[in-house]
Design a protein around this motif. Structure first.
Motif, PDB file in Angstrom:
ATOM      1  N   THR A 326      70.817  37.606 -44.995  1.00  0.00           N
ATOM      2  CA  THR A 326      71.245  37.351 -43.622  1.00  0.00           C
ATOM      3  C   THR A 326      70.426  36.216 -42.989  1.00  0.00           C
ATOM      4  O   THR A 326      70.572  35.920 -41.807  1.00  0.00           O
ATOM      5  CB  THR A 326      71.081  38.624 -42.765  1.00  0.00           C
ATOM      6  OG1 THR A 326      69.748  39.126 -42.974  1.00  0.00           O
ATOM      7  CG2 THR A 326      72.067  39.691 -43.170  1.00  0.00           C
ATOM      8  N   GLY A 327      69.534  35.626 -43.780  1.00  0.00           N
ATOM      9  CA  GLY A 327      68.827  34.445 -43.302  1.00  0.00           C
ATOM     10  C   GLY A 327      67.475  34.716 -42.651  1.00  0.00           C
ATOM     11  O   GLY A 327      66.895  33.830 -42.028  1.00  0.00           O
ATOM     12  N   LEU A 328      66.970  35.925 -42.800  1.00  0.00           N
ATOM     13  CA  LEU A 328      65.667  36.244 -42.214  1.00  0.00           C
ATOM     14  C   LEU A 328      64.560  35.877 -43.208  1.00  0.00           C
ATOM     15  O   LEU A 328      64.513  36.404 -44.321  1.00  0.00           O
ATOM     16  CB  LEU A 328      65.618  37.747 -41.902  1.00  0.00           C
ATOM     17  CG  LEU A 328      64.314  38.345 -41.400  1.00  0.00           C
ATOM     18  CD1 LEU A 328      63.987  37.827 -40.007  1.00  0.00           C
ATOM     19  CD2 LEU A 328      64.399  39.874 -41.393  1.00  0.00           C
ATOM     20  N   ASN A 329      63.669  34.958 -42.804  1.00  0.00           N
ATOM     21  CA  ASN A 329      62.534  34.595 -43.650  1.00  0.00           C
ATOM     22  C   ASN A 329      61.405  35.595 -43.395  1.00  0.00           C
ATOM     23  O   ASN A 329      60.861  35.673 -42.299  1.00  0.00           O
ATOM     24  CB  ASN A 329      62.078  33.169 -43.331  1.00  0.00           C
ATOM     25  CG  ASN A 329      60.872  32.745 -44.160  1.00  0.00           C
ATOM     26  OD1 ASN A 329      60.251  33.560 -44.844  1.00  0.00           O
ATOM     27  ND2 ASN A 329      60.537  31.463 -44.093  1.00  0.00           N
ATOM     28  N   LEU A 330      61.058  36.371 -44.413  1.00  0.00           N
ATOM     29  CA  LEU A 330      60.083  37.456 -44.215  1.00  0.00           C
ATOM     30  C   LEU A 330      58.668  36.939 -43.994  1.00  0.00           C
ATOM     31  O   LEU A 330      57.788  37.698 -43.602  1.00  0.00           O
ATOM     32  CB  LEU A 330      60.111  38.417 -45.404  1.00  0.00           C
ATOM     33  CG  LEU A 330      61.457  39.087 -45.685  1.00  0.00           C
ATOM     34  CD1 LEU A 330      61.311  40.126 -46.784  1.00  0.00           C
ATOM     35  CD2 LEU A 330      62.028  39.732 -44.426  1.00  0.00           C
ATOM     36  N   LEU A 331      58.434  35.664 -44.249  1.00  0.00           N
ATOM     37  CA  LEU A 331      57.100  35.110 -43.989  1.00  0.00           C
ATOM     38  C   LEU A 331      57.065  34.299 -42.694  1.00  0.00           C
ATOM     39  O   LEU A 331      56.102  33.568 -42.443  1.00  0.00           O
ATOM     40  CB  LEU A 331      56.635  34.259 -45.163  1.00  0.00           C
ATOM     41  CG  LEU A 331      56.295  35.028 -46.449  1.00  0.00           C
ATOM     42  CD1 LEU A 331      55.843  34.087 -47.541  1.00  0.00           C
ATOM     43  CD2 LEU A 331      55.209  36.074 -46.193  1.00  0.00           C
ATOM     44  N   ASP A 332      58.092  34.452 -41.883  1.00  0.00           N
ATOM     45  CA  ASP A 332      58.086  33.770 -40.593  1.00  0.00           C
ATOM     46  C   ASP A 332      57.314  34.639 -39.594  1.00  0.00           C
ATOM     47  O   ASP A 332      57.728  35.751 -39.293  1.00  0.00           O
ATOM     48  CB  ASP A 332      59.533  33.567 -40.128  1.00  0.00           C
ATOM     49  CG  ASP A 332      59.596  32.766 -38.835  1.00  0.00           C
ATOM     50  OD1 ASP A 332      58.527  32.544 -38.227  1.00  0.00           O
ATOM     51  OD2 ASP A 332      60.700  32.377 -38.439  1.00  0.00           O
ATOM     52  N   PRO A 333      56.178  34.144 -39.085  1.00  0.00           N
ATOM     53  CA  PRO A 333      55.335  34.983 -38.225  1.00  0.00           C
ATOM     54  C   PRO A 333      55.955  35.251 -36.847  1.00  0.00           C
ATOM     55  O   PRO A 333      55.520  36.167 -36.158  1.00  0.00           O
ATOM     56  CB  PRO A 333      54.049  34.168 -38.062  1.00  0.00           C
ATOM     57  CG  PRO A 333      54.289  32.840 -38.661  1.00  0.00           C
ATOM     58  CD  PRO A 333      55.628  32.811 -39.320  1.00  0.00           C
ATOM     59  N   GLY A 334      56.925  34.453 -36.464  1.00  0.00           N
ATOM     60  CA  GLY A 334      57.535  34.633 -35.143  1.00  0.00           C
ATOM     61  C   GLY A 334      56.621  34.155 -34.035  1.00  0.00           C
ATOM     62  O   GLY A 334      55.560  33.572 -34.282  1.00  0.00           O
ATOM     63  N   GLU A 335      57.027  34.423 -32.811  1.00  0.00           N
ATOM     64  CA  GLU A 335      56.295  33.930 -31.627  1.00  0.00           C
ATOM     65  C   GLU A 335      54.919  34.586 -31.473  1.00  0.00           C
ATOM     66  O   GLU A 335      53.938  33.940 -31.153  1.00  0.00           O
ATOM     67  CB  GLU A 335      57.099  34.244 -30.358  1.00  0.00           C
ATOM     68  CG  GLU A 335      58.371  33.429 -30.218  1.00  0.00           C
ATOM     69  CD  GLU A 335      58.082  32.058 -29.629  1.00  0.00           C
ATOM     70  OE1 GLU A 335      57.550  32.015 -28.498  1.00  0.00           O
ATOM     71  OE2 GLU A 335      58.369  31.043 -30.297  1.00  0.00           O
TER      72      GLU A 335
END
Ligand code: ADP
Ligand code: MG
Length: 692
Positions: A326-335
């Motif tokens: 679904t396009g979620l990068n699990l290593l994206d730390p977010g805001e």
């Protein structure tokens, strides 16, 4: 042709497939590709036929099962599509031809998993990597296994490791209420290489036989001016790069960035990242095409890790991440990473995996060539550590050391020139010295050698992270209060594995003793690194995650050591041949000339000075004799090799390699003193500046 039309024109792409296949067949095949469902063999005939028709329309007459034996190279055997029909032929590819092939396996390395009498091996179609047409042949990516089911290649375990990670990541995401069909790892490998003119290459036996120079005095001008990195591309180089890009694009490879690297004659190509399996195939193809395209431009592309002593060698950076369908990068730390429990847990699991399995991670990139780089102040040291950067480093410090965490936001930056735009500044600087660095939304594993397959380190990375994910799920799935349990578990992992985090200069002299204090491994040679595979806990993780059987792990480690022994043996023999047949006689020739100069000077007049000639002749003759002595030692040590792989690899690393260095040191010193008319090989200057 427009780039958008050129791109993928040699590939049996999704679009082509969709148009060529009956709807039901296409849907079934997509399920296999996207969700890892077993292939419905009844559709193979239809797919094979469509593939063949498409390939023939592209001028193909043959097909091949393309596979990746344990050699770092790819292998192929071509069969034509022709099938007799009366006294004519038809073009045919059956479902069976597509799905399975039967190359003789006996001449590929198996590390003892196969008796020599049992030569049977099978290749089986890998539908997750697209087929393509190259030079009149349809290439079908395949895995390679033995009659008894042992894997004989790099793709099968890679696919298994991706499945393991997919399974465990989905379990882990479920705990956070996220349901997805697939979690894939993605890789973008940056590839470094050298280009030299073919005329100098052809005069260097060492380059031709071993891929690197075994002799060669340092050039007067190396990389100290720091003017090559990102420098203006020479015309021949930019023509090569353009040709290479266009070629790669036709094969659907996302060639994106190109530039000059640090050393003279060194360059880099980076593609846009893609699914690991495809990235590995693409990288193999990229390396092959780099060589072929260079040849067209009368140059030679050197992919060895250390073609030239004294200037930087070549590696690959393995940018690695994992994302959902679904396009979620699990290593994206977010805001707000400090509050992102999912991200922190995943981060902690990766850190724990890298710490616990640092031995096999290091071993996965070990090779004779790479031994020249790791720890040599140009590539990260042979010690594995993790760099997190300022922001994540501070968060982890706050958890482990109880320091206060002050969130640092990405602030708009300005260059100080009023006309230039305001741009967001990253929350962290780059650290080029770390072997395993967090870079925004991915980890960059930087220890890979330039000519090695990127499969090996990714097999290890996927497997060990699958393991720490599965342990996390086991602990957390029964938790009463998930949020609290998750934070506690994350914090515990970070505390337990804090020693692997190092946010400072990995090239500095302080790091080695500090790493030793922390109990981190520092295996500097392949001979010392590879035996990590034999350790119980390391075998167990592969077996538990279904990536290798115990026998397969041991076989692969043995092959790695055998390859190392063979590579050094070839280098040593090449060195002896060059020194004996070319260098020694050439220096003698020059000494003879000096002697005749001295003699003629002396006959003419006692006033003509010849002290320098005499001193030089004496010096060279002493050194030439000393080189012969050093060669004798090398030869003797080579002839007394232990039969067993372990001791033989140790002897190569700790006796033969130093012997070779001694021979080289003498030869290189003589090169500096010998007239270039006499020196038998092009110099470093000739090679490194061969492209104008
Ligand atoms: P640099 O390392 O010079 O900062 P980039 O960050 O742009 O360059 O990316 C370097 C490589 O990392 C490229 O091949 C890029 O496609 C790849 N990359 C970027 N994002 C990801 C990701 N999520 N997974 C894997 N590789 C990635
Ligand atoms: Mg990089």
């Amino acid at each position: 042709m427009k780039v958008t039309e050129l791109f993928g024109s040699n590939v049996f792409t999704d679009d082509v497939m969709k148009n060529a296949l009956p709807k039901e067949v296409y849907k079934s095949l997509r399920k296999t590709i996207d969700e890892g469902q077993p292939l419905d063999s009844s559709i193979a005939g239809a797919v094979a036929n469509a593939m063949k028709d498409w390939a023939v329309s592209k001028g193909a007459t043959h097909y091949t099962h393309w596979f990746q034996p344990l050699t770092n190279l790819t292998a192929e055997k071509h069969d034509s599509f022709i099938e007799p029909s009366g006294d004519k032929v038809i073009m045919q590819l059956t479902g069976k031809n597509l799905i399975v092939g039967e190359p003789d396996a006996s001449s590929f390395p198996s590390g003892g998993t196969r008796e020599t009498s049992a030569a049977r091996g099978y290749t089986a179609w890998d539908p997750t990597s697209p087929a393509f047409v190259k030079e009149g042949t349809l290439y079908i990516p395949t895995v390679f296994v033995s009659y008894t089911g042992e894997t004989l290649d790099k793709k099968a375990p890679l696919l298994k490791s991706m499945t393991a990670l997919d399974t465990q990541a989905k379990r882990l995401l479920k705990l956070f209420g996220i349901d997805c069909r697939k979690v894939s790892t993605t890789v973008g490998p940056e590839q470094e290489y050298f280009l030299i003119d073919e005329s100098v290459y052809e005069q260097r036996k060492d380059l031709m036989l071993t891929g690197r120079t075994l002799f060669g005095a340092a050039p007067s001008r190396g990389q100290e001016l720091e003017d090559h990195y990102f420098g203006v591309l020479k015309t021949r180089i930019s023509e090569f790069m353009r040709d290479l890009d266009e070629t790669l694009w036709t094969y659907g490879i996302f060639a994106k960035t190109k530039h000059n690297e640090v050393a003279p004659a060194q360059h880099e190509l980076a593609p846009v990242f893609t699914t690991t399996n495809v990235a590995v195939d693409d990288n193999q193809l990229t390396m092959e095409l780099m060589k072929k395209v260079a040849q067209k431009h009368h140059m030679v592309c050197l992919l060895h890790e250390k073609p030239f002593e004294g200037v930087n060698g070549s590696g690959k950076h393995n940018n690695w991440s994992l994302s959902t369908d679904t396009g979620l990068n699990l290593l994206d730390p977010g805001e707000n990473p400090e509050k992102n429990t999912r991200f922190l847990l995943i981060l902690a699991c990766v850190i724990a995996a890298v710490d616990r399995y640092q031995g096999i991670l290091r071993a996965s990139v070990a090779s004779a060539g790479n031994d020249h780089r790791l720890g040599a102040n140009e590539a990260p040291p042979a010690i594995i550590s993790v760099y997190l950067g300022d922001q994540l480093g501070a968060i982890v410090d706050s958890i482990v050391l109880g320091r206060e965490y002050v969130p640092k936001k990405a602030v708009p930056g300005s260059i100080g020139v009023p006309e230039s735009p305001i741009f967001p500044i990253d929350t962290t600087d780059r650290n080029r010295t770390s072997p395993f660095a967090f870079t925004g939304n991915k980890f960059e594993f930087r220890m890979l050698g330039s000519q090695a397959s990127v499969a090996d380190p990714n097999i290890v990375l996927n497997t060990i992270v699958a393991e720490t994910f599965s342990e996390a799920v086991d602990v957390l799935s029964g938790a009463e209060d998930f949020e609290i349990a998750c934070t506690e578990y994350t914090n515990k992992l970070l505390k337990d594995h804090f020693r692997i985090i190092f946010n400072y200069n990995g090239y500095g002299p302080e790091w080695e003793p500090e790493a030793e204090r922390r109990g981190l491994l520092n295996n500097k040679t392949t001979a010392d690194a590879v035996p990590e595979y034999f350790k119980r806990e390391n075998i167990d993780v592969f077996v538990k995650q279904g990536v290798y059987t115990e026998k397969e792990v041991i076989a692969r480690a043995n092959i790695s050591l055998e390859n190392y022994i063979k590579a050094i043996n070839i280098e040593a023999l090449t060195m002896l041949e060059m020194a004996r047949q070319d260098i020694y006689p050439s220096v003698n020739g020059y000494i003879a000339e000096l002697c005749s100069v001295i003699a003629s000077k002396q006959t003419v007049s006692s006033k003509i000075r010849c002290e320098a000639d005499i001193a030089l002749a004496e010096k060279l003759s002493t050194m030439n004799e000393a080189m012969m002595d050093a060669m004798k030692k090398l030869e003797t040590d080579l002839s007394e090799m232990p039969a067993a792989i372990g001791p033989a690899s140790q002897k190569m690393a700790h006796v033969v390699v130093p012997d070779m260095e001694a021979v080289r040191a003498l030869a290189d010193s003589m090169e500096k003193l010998t007239s270039s008319d006499y020196w038998p090989y092009p110099s470093y200057t000739d090679m490194l500046y061969s492209i104008r």
